[in-house]
Motif scaffolding. Structure first.
Motif, short mmCIF file in Angstrom:
data_model
loop_
_atom_site.label_atom_id
_atom_site.label_comp_id
_atom_site.label_asym_id
_atom_site.label_seq_id
_atom_site.Cartn_x
_atom_site.Cartn_y
_atom_site.Cartn_z
N TRP A 157 -38.91 -35.15 -79.09
CA TRP A 157 -39.03 -36.13 -79.97
C TRP A 157 -38.19 -37.22 -79.94
CZ3 TRP A 157 -39.56 -32.29 -84.78
CH2 TRP A 157 -40.47 -31.88 -84.95
N LEU A 158 -37.00 -36.97 -79.49
CA LEU A 158 -35.69 -37.81 -79.53
C LEU A 158 -35.86 -38.55 -78.09
CD1 LEU A 158 -32.82 -35.99 -80.82
CD2 LEU A 158 -33.46 -38.29 -81.69
N LEU A 159 -36.38 -37.87 -76.80
CA LEU A 159 -36.43 -38.48 -75.63
C LEU A 159 -36.80 -39.90 -75.53
CD1 LEU A 159 -37.40 -35.75 -73.20
CD2 LEU A 159 -35.51 -37.17 -73.16
N TRP A 164 -32.58 -39.24 -72.12
CA TRP A 164 -31.86 -38.03 -71.97
C TRP A 164 -30.39 -38.38 -71.73
CZ3 TRP A 164 -29.10 -36.92 -67.63
CH2 TRP A 164 -29.49 -37.67 -66.22
N ARG A 165 -29.98 -39.24 -71.04
CA ARG A 165 -28.52 -39.78 -71.00
C ARG A 165 -27.82 -39.67 -72.44
NH1 ARG A 165 -27.60 -40.42 -65.48
NH2 ARG A 165 -29.22 -40.88 -64.20
N PRO A 166 -28.04 -40.34 -73.46
CA PRO A 166 -27.59 -40.57 -74.54
C PRO A 166 -27.53 -39.04 -75.24
CG PRO A 166 -28.82 -42.36 -74.38
CD PRO A 166 -29.24 -41.55 -73.14
N LEU A 167 -28.68 -38.16 -75.05
CA LEU A 167 -28.45 -36.92 -75.71
C LEU A 167 -27.56 -36.15 -75.23
CD1 LEU A 167 -32.24 -35.77 -75.37
CD2 LEU A 167 -30.96 -36.22 -77.53
N PHE A 168 -27.02 -36.25 -73.97
CA PHE A 168 -25.72 -35.43 -73.57
C PHE A 168 -24.45 -35.93 -73.97
CE2 PHE A 168 -28.82 -33.57 -70.84
CZ PHE A 168 -28.52 -32.36 -70.55
N TRP A 169 -24.45 -37.30 -74.26
CA TRP A 169 -23.31 -37.85 -75.05
C TRP A 169 -23.24 -37.32 -76.23
CZ3 TRP A 169 -19.60 -39.74 -72.29
CH2 TRP A 169 -19.77 -40.60 -71.19
N GLY A 170 -24.30 -37.15 -77.09
CA GLY A 170 -24.33 -36.57 -78.30
C GLY A 170 -23.92 -35.30 -78.34
N LEU A 171 -24.16 -34.43 -77.50
CA LEU A 171 -23.96 -33.16 -77.24
C LEU A 171 -22.40 -32.95 -76.88
CD1 LEU A 171 -26.58 -31.39 -75.17
CD2 LEU A 171 -25.86 -30.65 -77.41
N ALA A 172 -21.87 -33.84 -76.24
CA ALA A 172 -20.26 -33.97 -75.90
C ALA A 172 -19.67 -34.17 -77.23
CB ALA A 172 -20.04 -35.04 -74.81
N LEU A 173 -20.08 -35.01 -78.08
CA LEU A 173 -19.39 -35.21 -78.86
C LEU A 173 -19.59 -34.17 -80.14
CD1 LEU A 173 -18.21 -37.49 -81.13
CD2 LEU A 173 -20.39 -38.30 -81.82
N LEU A 174 -20.68 -33.54 -80.23
CA LEU A 174 -20.91 -32.22 -81.09
C LEU A 174 -19.90 -31.18 -80.87
CD1 LEU A 174 -24.64 -32.82 -81.93
CD2 LEU A 174 -22.98 -33.10 -83.67
N MET A 175 -19.95 -30.96 -79.35
CA MET A 175 -18.88 -29.75 -78.98
C MET A 175 -17.59 -30.21 -79.27
SD MET A 175 -20.80 -27.62 -77.37
CE MET A 175 -19.79 -26.47 -76.41
N ALA A 176 -17.08 -31.30 -79.23
CA ALA A 176 -15.88 -31.62 -79.33
C ALA A 176 -15.58 -31.49 -80.84
CB ALA A 176 -15.60 -33.31 -79.35
N LEU A 177 -16.45 -31.82 -81.83
CA LEU A 177 -16.42 -31.47 -83.43
C LEU A 177 -16.19 -29.84 -83.40
CD1 LEU A 177 -16.42 -32.48 -86.29
CD2 LEU A 177 -18.93 -32.16 -86.17
N SER A 178 -16.86 -29.02 -82.58
CA SER A 178 -16.84 -27.58 -82.79
C SER A 178 -15.56 -27.18 -82.52
CB SER A 178 -18.07 -26.93 -82.18
OG SER A 178 -17.62 -26.92 -80.61
#
Length: 409
Positions: A157-159, A164-178
């Motif tokens: 749905w987000l694609l 897809w590139r901003p999706l990986f930026w989002g994952l980077a941010l969420l992993m940093a939050l973890s």
């Protein structure tokens, strides 16, 4: 360290689960993105398998030192350092301009998340009672299934909205939050916990490698468990698209169905495992009884071909969870001081298996297509080769079990 009380145990579990959720999203996202990446980078089946398998290659490469570091320094310190690498891997993937860059970023991501399951299982071995370990180990896998679910329809749905590139930026941010959550809530490893005290012998994997129970479980971990992850995290998507004829949205919906089925299954295992343990129904007996169902599911998938959709693939993945019980069983079989090394050694076996099966299926599909087979026939043939290896590994498990004098966990 002494056992944690109930409230502490819940908080620690949730802190680890938060990180593992996003690690699972990162693991499985290539199945949903496979059509986009194939078009943008011109990937064939072998290259797609290598790209997805790169995550597991990175995962496998670090397992042996990871186990030693976990036993010596503890889950909190080790996981914080590794998740930072996952953040960098996500950022590198978002910036990739060719296949080799993608592959290097994928390998770095695999190295980075390699502690996201091993660290909590090592900690649980020290901090939780055995029945609680059985439950929380299964529920960590359930959390991974939540992540796999999130990598399907939500990503699809987000694609169109973000790419897809901003999706990986989002994952980077969420992993940093973890990382912040882990630093805040996970206990430090005490001197009593550590295996690297001054004057102590260098930690060794020899007691793990030499143990017959480890080698009893190794081949099924490599082929059956590793193969299930290979299919769930990549080849289920191309099967739905290229064999069953689903479009991208329908294939993502099918992956959603498969991963929800896995989520429910691991939740159920978490509920029933303590009950089974109390009644003396041990892990290797469950595997001996249940794994043939997996072979039946795989045979059904191959036989139905284009008629095999999400339900058949879900049956295959769910029936594979019997062998998923082997991973925590190996960790519980060895003394607590060896838990990190035992778990990491077995994880090495599993994720080398994922890499080999994931890439191998792609290579066999390409080979059969080069021989003139249709897409559907090539996939069915490749899955037939996978079935043969799984049956052979099960035969080894049964033979080793009958010759292993030690009582299994």
């Amino acid at each position: 360290m002494s056992l944690l009380d109930r409230r502490q145990a819940v908080v620690v579990f949730l802190a680890f689960a938060f990180a593992y959720f996003f690690a699972a999203v990162l693991r499985a996202i290539t199945a949903t993105l496979s059509p986009v990446l194939t078009r943008e980078f011109g990937l064939d089946a072998g290259a797609l398998g290598l790209l997805a398998g790169g995550y597991f290659l990175g995962f496998a490469l670090i397992q042996l030192p990871l186990g030693t570091w976990l036993d010596r320094h503890g889950p909190r310190k080790v996981m914080l350092r590794f998740v930072l690498l996952a953040v960098l891997g996500c950022a590198a993937f978002a910036l990739a301009r060719d296949f080799h860059w993608l592959l290097a970023a994928r390998i770095l991501s695999g190295v980075g998340v390699s502690a996201c399951l091993m660290a909590p299982l090592t900690g649980f071995r020290r901090w939780f009672t055995p029945p609680v370990q059985l439950r929380t180990n299964s529920w960590m896998l359930m959390t991974g299934s939540f992540g796999m679910v999130a990598s399907t329809l939500p990503v699809q749905w987000l694609l169109p909205q973000v790419g897809w590139r901003p999706l990986f930026w989002g994952l980077a941010l969420l992993m940093a939050l973890s990382m912040l959550v882990i630093a805040w809530r996970v206990p430090q490893w005490t001197l009593e916990d550590a295996t690297g005290k001054p004057g102590a012998p260098r930690p060794s994997y020899a007691p793990v490698w030499r143990h017959p129970y480890f080698w009893q479980m190794a081949p099924i971990g490599f082929f059956s468990y590793g193969g299930m992850i290979a299919v769930q995290s990549l080849w289920a998507g191309p099967w739905l698209a290229r064999v069953a004829g689903y479009d991208a949205a329908a294939a993502a919906a099918g992956l959603f169905t498969i991963n929800v089925s896995m989520l429910v299954t691991f939740w159920c295992w978490g509920l029933v495992n303590p009950w089974l343990q109390r009644r003396g129904i041990v892990t290797d007996r469950l595997i001996a009884w249940g794994l043939p169902l997996n072979f039946l599911a795989l045979l059904l998938l191959i036989g139905l071909g284009s008629a095999a959709g999400p339900v058949t693939l879900a049956f295959f993945c769910v029936s594979s969870t019997f062998v998923a019980l082997a991973q925590p069983a190996v960790g519980m079989f060895f003394p607590a001081a060896l838990a990190g090394r035992a778990l990491s050694a077995y994880n090495l076996v599993i994720f080398v298996g994922v890499f080999v099966v994931q890439w191998g299926i792609g290579l066999v599909v390409d080979a059969f297509r080069s021989a003139g087979w249709s897409d559907a026939s090539a996939f069915r043939g490749a899955f037939g080769v996978f079935l043969a290896t799984s049956v052979l590994s099960y035969g080894w498990f049964l033979w080793s079990r009958s010759h292993n004098p030690q009582h299994p966990p």
